[in-house]
Design a protein around this motif. Structure first.
Motif, PDB file in Angstrom:
ATOM      1  N   LEU A  92       0.809  -1.224   0.000  1.00 10.15           N
ATOM      2  CA  LEU A  92       0.000   0.000   0.000  1.00 10.15           C
ATOM      3  C   LEU A  92       0.844   1.277   0.000  1.00 10.15           C
ATOM      4  O   LEU A  92       0.515   2.226  -0.723  1.00 10.15           O
ATOM      5  N   PRO A  93       1.947   1.365   0.751  1.00 10.34           N
ATOM      6  CA  PRO A  93       2.776   2.589   0.664  1.00 10.34           C
ATOM      7  C   PRO A  93       3.337   2.819  -0.746  1.00 10.34           C
ATOM      8  O   PRO A  93       3.477   3.970  -1.177  1.00 10.34           O
ATOM      9  N   VAL A  94       3.659   1.728  -1.454  1.00 11.45           N
ATOM     10  CA  VAL A  94       4.168   1.872  -2.825  1.00 11.45           C
ATOM     11  C   VAL A  94       3.061   2.428  -3.717  1.00 11.45           C
ATOM     12  O   VAL A  94       3.310   3.290  -4.571  1.00 11.45           O
ATOM     13  N   LEU A  95       1.854   1.965  -3.528  1.00 13.53           N
ATOM     14  CA  LEU A  95       0.716   2.487  -4.291  1.00 13.53           C
ATOM     15  C   LEU A  95       0.538   3.983  -4.011  1.00 13.53           C
ATOM     16  O   LEU A  95       0.302   4.766  -4.937  1.00 13.53           O
ATOM     17  N   ASP A  96       0.669   4.361  -2.750  1.00 11.89           N
ATOM     18  CA  ASP A  96       0.591   5.786  -2.397  1.00 11.89           C
ATOM     19  C   ASP A  96       1.693   6.589  -3.087  1.00 11.89           C
ATOM     20  O   ASP A  96       1.449   7.698  -3.580  1.00 11.89           O
ATOM     21  N   ASP A  97       2.892   6.018  -3.144  1.00 14.63           N
ATOM     22  CA  ASP A  97       4.016   6.700  -3.805  1.00 14.63           C
ATOM     23  C   ASP A  97       3.734   6.881  -5.294  1.00 14.63           C
ATOM     24  O   ASP A  97       4.059   7.932  -5.879  1.00 14.63           O
ATOM     25  N   PHE A  98       3.163   5.868  -5.945  1.00 15.95           N
ATOM     26  CA  PHE A  98       2.820   5.997  -7.366  1.00 15.95           C
ATOM     27  C   PHE A  98       1.781   7.095  -7.588  1.00 15.95           C
ATOM     28  O   PHE A  98       1.869   7.858  -8.553  1.00 15.95           O
ATOM     29  N   GLU A  99       0.801   7.199  -6.693  1.00 14.26           N
ATOM     30  CA  GLU A  99      -0.206   8.260  -6.828  1.00 14.26           C
ATOM     31  C   GLU A  99       0.438   9.639  -6.680  1.00 14.26           C
ATOM     32  O   GLU A  99       0.115  10.574  -7.420  1.00 14.26           O
ATOM     33  N   ARG A 100       1.361   9.783  -5.743  1.00  7.75           N
ATOM     34  CA  ARG A 100       2.065  11.064  -5.573  1.00  7.75           C
ATOM     35  C   ARG A 100       2.916  11.373  -6.806  1.00  7.75           C
ATOM     36  O   ARG A 100       3.016  12.522  -7.241  1.00  7.75           O
ATOM     37  N   ALA A 101       3.530  10.338  -7.380  1.00  6.18           N
ATOM     38  CA  ALA A 101       4.353  10.547  -8.579  1.00  6.18           C
ATOM     39  C   ALA A 101       3.484  11.000  -9.747  1.00  6.18           C
ATOM     40  O   ALA A 101       3.897  11.878 -10.527  1.00  6.18           O
ATOM     41  N   LYS A 103       0.687  12.721  -9.569  1.00  9.20           N
ATOM     42  CA  LYS A 103       0.323  14.109  -9.309  1.00  9.20           C
ATOM     43  C   LYS A 103       1.491  15.040  -9.623  1.00  9.20           C
ATOM     44  O   LYS A 103       1.307  16.146 -10.127  1.00  9.20           O
ATOM     45  N   ALA A 104       2.695  14.590  -9.335  1.00  4.60           N
ATOM     46  CA  ALA A 104       3.882  15.416  -9.575  1.00  4.60           C
ATOM     47  C   ALA A 104       4.126  15.593 -11.065  1.00  4.60           C
ATOM     48  O   ALA A 104       4.672  16.626 -11.492  1.00  4.60           O
ATOM     49  N   THR A 105       3.724  14.614 -11.887  1.00  4.29           N
ATOM     50  CA  THR A 105       3.956  14.720 -13.331  1.00  4.29           C
ATOM     51  C   THR A 105       3.040  15.744 -13.987  1.00  4.29           C
ATOM     52  O   THR A 105       3.338  16.217 -15.082  1.00  4.29           O
ATOM     53  N   GLU A 106       1.937  16.104 -13.346  1.00  2.00           N
ATOM     54  CA  GLU A 106       0.987  17.062 -13.932  1.00  2.00           C
ATOM     55  C   GLU A 106       1.622  18.450 -14.097  1.00  2.00           C
ATOM     56  O   GLU A 106       1.382  19.131 -15.081  1.00  2.00           O
ATOM     57  N   ALA A 108       5.064  19.085 -13.554  1.00  2.00           N
ATOM     58  CA  ALA A 108       6.525  19.019 -13.670  1.00  2.00           C
ATOM     59  C   ALA A 108       6.984  19.381 -15.084  1.00  2.00           C
ATOM     60  O   ALA A 108       6.349  19.050 -16.073  1.00  2.00           O
ATOM     61  N   THR A 109       8.103  20.050 -15.137  1.00  2.00           N
ATOM     62  CA  THR A 109       8.706  20.397 -16.421  1.00  2.00           C
ATOM     63  C   THR A 109      10.049  19.693 -16.594  1.00  2.00           C
ATOM     64  O   THR A 109      10.533  19.574 -17.716  1.00  2.00           O
ATOM     65  N   GLU A 110      10.594  19.217 -15.502  1.00  2.00           N
ATOM     66  CA  GLU A 110      11.895  18.573 -15.562  1.00  2.00           C
ATOM     67  C   GLU A 110      11.715  17.051 -15.518  1.00  2.00           C
ATOM     68  O   GLU A 110      11.166  16.502 -14.572  1.00  2.00           O
ATOM     69  N   VAL A 111      12.179  16.366 -16.547  1.00  2.00           N
ATOM     70  CA  VAL A 111      12.003  14.913 -16.688  1.00  2.00           C
ATOM     71  C   VAL A 111      12.920  14.152 -15.742  1.00  2.00           C
ATOM     72  O   VAL A 111      12.539  13.106 -15.215  1.00  2.00           O
ATOM     73  N   ILE A 118      10.386   8.036  -9.855  1.00  2.00           N
ATOM     74  CA  ILE A 118       9.887   6.718 -10.262  1.00  2.00           C
ATOM     75  C   ILE A 118      10.898   5.632  -9.901  1.00  2.00           C
ATOM     76  O   ILE A 118      10.517   4.543  -9.466  1.00  2.00           O
ATOM     77  N   MET A 119      12.184   5.933 -10.038  1.00  2.00           N
ATOM     78  CA  MET A 119      13.212   4.965  -9.661  1.00  2.00           C
ATOM     79  C   MET A 119      13.179   4.689  -8.151  1.00  2.00           C
ATOM     80  O   MET A 119      13.378   3.551  -7.710  1.00  2.00           O
TER      81      MET A 119
END
Length: 190
Positions: A92-101, A103-106, A108-111, A118-119
């Motif tokens: 479940l914490p990993v799933l939470d991390d993916f959701e935060r990632a 949201k951050a991509t929306e 973000a300008t720096e790849v 993600i790593m």
């Protein structure tokens, strides 16, 4: 003569004694134990009685075993339903991390920052799975082994030392507690 013996056996009754008192005097000093009549059974009746006792014992044992089977089957179903619970809870914490990632991509300008995030999530996921007993198989440049590899195709080996060895890995293989749960899909050099 016969009458004399009978008179001697009869108790002497005094004028003022009741019948109950006479019985009490006769049984005084002796304890009366209940006497059960001893009935001799014929061999057939003994066998029938023994047979019915064994049959009753068998039926009780059969019912007990049937209850045991039902109970263990119920426990097995409950175990299967909750077996993956601890793995899911730890993921479940990993799933939470993916959701935060996501949201951050929306915004973000720096790849590179997104890639780094993600790593980190992937490393966390691999760490949790390793704790649960999951391990990746190393296949590249190893001898082809049908116990852990699934050959997709054969290609001419670029060098003689790669003949019969894994040249490319299309899908990683995994073991769970040293048991193969997914074979590695590989390309073999010929």
């Amino acid at each position: 003569m016969f009458n004399k013996k009978k008179k001697e056996e009869e108790p002497i009754i005094e004028n003022n004694q009741t019948e109950q008192e006479i019985v009490d005097v006769q049984t005084e000093g002796t304890e009366a134990a209940p006497v059960e009549p001893v009935i001799e059974l014929s061999p057939e009746e003994k066998l029938k009685q023994e047979n019915s006792e064994l049959n009753d014992k068998y039926l009780r044992l059969f019912a007990e075993f049937d209850n045991y089977k039902r109970r263990t089957q119920k426990e097995r179903v409950e175990l299967l339903q909750t077996a993956g619970k601890d793995v899911v809870v730890s993921l479940l914490p990993v799933l939470d991390d993916f959701e935060r990632a996501l949201k951050a991509t929306e915004n973000a300008t720096e790849v590179s920052a997104i890639r780094e995030g993600i790593m980190l999530v992937q490393t966390k996921l691999k760490s949790i799975l390793n704790q649960k007993g999951l391990k990746e198989m190393e296949s590249l440049n190893t001898v082809f082994n049908t116990d852990i590899h699934e050959a997709i195709t054969k290609i001419p080996a670029p060098s003689d030392d790669l003949k019969g060895k894994v040249v490319d890995e299309l899908e990683k293989g995994y073991t769970l507690n040293d048991k193969v749960i997914r074979f590695a899909k590989v390309v073999v050099g010929s």
